[in-house]
Design a protein around this motif. Sequence first.
Motif, PDB file in Angstrom:
ATOM      1  N   ASP A 174       0.871  -1.175   0.000  1.00 38.53           N
ATOM      2  CA  ASP A 174       0.000   0.000   0.000  1.00 38.53           C
ATOM      3  C   ASP A 174       0.912   1.230   0.000  1.00 38.53           C
ATOM      4  N   SER A 196      -4.997   4.222  -2.144  1.00 37.07           N
ATOM      5  CA  SER A 196      -6.205   5.000  -1.959  1.00 37.07           C
ATOM      6  C   SER A 196      -5.928   6.316  -2.685  1.00 37.07           C
ATOM      7  N   THR A 198      -7.966   8.421  -3.191  1.00 37.74           N
ATOM      8  CA  THR A 198      -8.742   9.375  -2.401  1.00 37.74           C
ATOM      9  C   THR A 198      -7.822  10.396  -1.712  1.00 37.74           C
TER      10      THR A 198
END
Length: 364
Positions: A174, A196, A198
């Motif tokens: 990640d 992510s 985001t």
Amino acid sequence: MDPEHADLTPATRAVALGRPERSPGAPVGPPVTFTSTYIADGPVNYARVGNPTWTVLEEVLGGLEGGDALAFASGLAAIDAVLTLVPPAGRVIAPGHSYNGTTGLLREYADQGRLEVVSLDISDTAAVVSALDGLQPGRDLLYIESPTNPMMEVADLPVLIDEARARGILTAVDNTFATPLLQTPLADGADIVVHSATKYLSGHSDVLLGAVVTAPTERGREVHQRVLARRSLHGAIPGPMEAWIVLRGVRTLAVRLERAAANARALVERLEAHPGVTRVRYPGLGAMIAIEVGHGPAAADRVCAAVRLWTHSTSLGGVESQLERRRAQPLEVSTVPEELIRLSVGIEDVEDLWRDLAQALDQA
Ligand SMILES: Cc1ncc(COP(=O)(O)O)c(C=O)c1O
């Protein structure tokens, strides 16, 4: 990536990749394609399987990480697609501290008996390497997050990836906190990177999106096909508008990150000297910091309530500085200190940021 772009630095790639072909009168950026289906007999027949706006974003994210990207509805949907590569009863080594949605998902799969999860301190290289000996090639997964959310532990990526590769174990990283501008795990030999988007990639706290990026290797391509099949069948797809918003954010990633990281470094120095702060966790890269404040969780809550410029909100990676006491989140694991505040440093003027944070710390 075409050879013309391969020579460019990542900061330039973030701007230059995924542009329409240059011809007189052509737009400089890609359009958003809203469609649920396509005229028959083309390469894609339905919009759960593909969308031209995703394709452009995937070209840019893949070009930054050095692999092949697939966009998902959220970071957690991307992570789930990777975890489900592991067959039932397979084993996953994962950080004891990581994004609490990831630990929550792993816990759920473990409770269901679907996966066996080995949680450990991902910065303890010897412990991870020794746990790798218990994994089965072709079945199990080494899942890394580095730096970890919110404890800011750092994994020795080159060593862990090498050790996993030597044993034939699939590795996923990640890379949300570091971004591909500061860390490219695929270049170290990892099979998979998840994001992510985001957070830093989009950068404006206005969209959710995730990505799985696979290595340009035989194994990476095989994983890519499986993840694509999973996305098409399970439907955790982003909307085309979301993909476009992330793409626009990625264009300014380098300047945002540079400014936010410079702010973070300046704040770390001042936080370390502040009497109300008992511990500062900063791994030396990026713009995420965790601090622990004296006088316990109530004092930490008072800091979060007292800021006026910083935003008291969950999430991170936006242009606006955000802070949060992580244990206030019900899913956060109990080994994260109660009084830990996670700081996501934005791009505001650092003097304004410090004045606001210092007055909040003084009040608490
Ligand atoms: C490191 C990390 N990975 C994954 C996620 C999940 O991403 P999303 O909220 O886009 O599903 C988060 C969210 O905070 C995160 O911090």
